[in-house]
Design an enzyme around this catalytic site. Structure first.
Site, PDB file in Angstrom:
ATOM      1  N   ASP A   1       0.870  -1.170   0.000  1.00 13.10           N
ATOM      2  CA  ASP A   1       0.000   0.000   0.000  1.00 13.10           C
ATOM      3  C   ASP A   1       0.906   1.218   0.000  1.00 13.10           C
ATOM      4  OD1 ASP A   1      -2.819   0.707  -0.060  1.00 13.10           O
ATOM      5  OD2 ASP A   1      -2.403   1.808   1.768  1.00 13.10           O
ATOM      6  N   LYS A  51      14.457   3.737 -10.901  1.00 16.30           N
ATOM      7  CA  LYS A  51      13.339   4.094 -10.007  1.00 16.30           C
ATOM      8  C   LYS A  51      13.394   3.212  -8.759  1.00 16.30           C
ATOM      9  CE  LYS A  51       8.386   4.380  -9.253  1.00 16.30           C
ATOM     10  NZ  LYS A  51       7.004   4.091  -9.625  1.00 16.30           N
TER      11      LYS A  51
HETATM   12  P1  IMP Z   1      -2.704   1.811  -3.461  1.00 11.33           P
HETATM   13  O1  IMP Z   1      -1.339   1.550  -2.904  1.00 11.33           O
HETATM   14  O2  IMP Z   1      -3.168   0.722  -4.358  1.00 11.33           O
HETATM   15  O3  IMP Z   1      -3.705   2.194  -2.404  1.00 11.33           O
HETATM   16  O4  IMP Z   1      -2.623   3.030  -4.445  1.00 11.33           O
HETATM   17  C1  IMP Z   1      -1.977   4.211  -4.153  1.00 11.33           C
HETATM   18  C2  IMP Z   1      -2.011   5.142  -5.326  1.00 11.33           C
HETATM   19  O5  IMP Z   1      -0.852   5.966  -5.168  1.00 11.33           O
HETATM   20  C3  IMP Z   1      -1.877   4.488  -6.695  1.00 11.33           C
HETATM   21  O6  IMP Z   1      -3.108   4.341  -7.321  1.00 11.33           O
HETATM   22  C4  IMP Z   1      -1.030   5.469  -7.469  1.00 11.33           C
HETATM   23  O7  IMP Z   1      -1.853   6.409  -8.092  1.00 11.33           O
HETATM   24  C5  IMP Z   1      -0.222   6.144  -6.386  1.00 11.33           C
HETATM   25  N1  IMP Z   1       1.098   5.520  -6.310  1.00 11.33           N
HETATM   26  C6  IMP Z   1       1.559   4.588  -5.452  1.00 11.33           C
HETATM   27  N2  IMP Z   1       2.831   4.264  -5.725  1.00 11.33           N
HETATM   28  C7  IMP Z   1       3.158   4.996  -6.795  1.00 11.33           C
HETATM   29  C8  IMP Z   1       4.341   5.071  -7.565  1.00 11.33           C
HETATM   30  O8  IMP Z   1       5.354   4.385  -7.364  1.00 11.33           O
HETATM   31  N3  IMP Z   1       4.298   5.943  -8.578  1.00 11.33           N
HETATM   32  C9  IMP Z   1       3.215   6.718  -8.876  1.00 11.33           C
HETATM   33  N4  IMP Z   1       2.084   6.668  -8.202  1.00 11.33           N
HETATM   34  C10 IMP Z   1       2.065   5.803  -7.165  1.00 11.33           C
END
Ligand code: IMP
Length: 183
Positions: free
Chosen positions: A65, A163
């Site tokens: 997450d 990255k």
């Molecule tokens: P979750 O971790 O699925 O709740 O999503 C978190 C949100 O943060 C994602 O949908 C992305 O839009 C954003 N996010 C998380 N990690 C990254 C990354 O490494 N790069 C760009 N956006 C990120």
């Protein structure tokens, strides 16, 4: 070691496989959605996800997450990053930041690992700033508007191995890999 990565996000799966495969681990994307409670921290979401998966998936499982925390927006979108991306996207964040001189932000990631029902959490952060415009076509999510500290390219302009060296996810999963040791 064969590790299942429960995520629907292809970008996350690609990055984590690129990090762990050279260390001898086989990463298999697992399409097993788990409920994500509205919580104050990434850690709470990951702990709850692992608990839910414990009854359903055998073997070794990882989840992730993550969120983008922007100083000028008092930490928004933070734990609401997935929703913010779906609704306002990169352009919406750039609009909210229009005219802002303070552009500091950080990505945070909490990686969860479960082996035979036992769970561990690993965290990683990446400091940087929000750019003035979107740059780059790689990566996913908010990558085109995040410039990691000390670099001249956004996450979306960097190859995956670079990255991974500086990102929140790369750092969290490197800690997880170190914990697993050599397979
Ligand atoms: P979750 O971790 O699925 O709740 O999503 C978190 C949100 O943060 C994602 O949908 C992305 O839009 C954003 N996010 C998380 N990690 C990254 C990354 O490494 N790069 C760009 N956006 C990120």
């Amino acid at each position: 070691m064969r590790i299942q990565f429960a995520t629907s996000n292809k970008g996350k799966a690609f990055e984590v496989a690129a990090l762990l495969a050279p260390l001898g681990h086989e990463v298999v994307q697992l399409h097993e959605p788990y409920p994500e409670p509205q919580a104050d921290t990434l850690q709470e979401v990951v702990a709850s996800g692992l608990e839910w998966l414990a009854g359903k998936v055998e073997g070794t499982v990882m989840i992730d997450d993550s969120g983008l925390f922007i100083d000028a927006l008092k930490g928004f979108p933070g734990v609401f990053s997935a929703h913010a991306y779906k609704t306002i996207g990169c352009d919406g964040i750039l609009r909210l930041m229009e005219g802002a001189e303070e552009r500091r932000a950080r990505f945070e990631c909490c990686a969860g690992l479960m082996i035979e029902g036992k769970c561990w959490l690993f965290t990683g952060e990446s400091e940087g700033e929000i750019t003035g415009e979107s740059r780059g076509k790689g990566g996913f999510g908010f990558d085109p508007i995040f410039l990691p500290s000390g670099m001249s390219q956004t996450f979306a302009e960097l190859p995956v191995d670079v990255k991974n060296r500086v990102s929140h996810r790369g750092r969290a999963f490197s800690a997880l890999a170190q914990f697993l040791g050599v397979p």
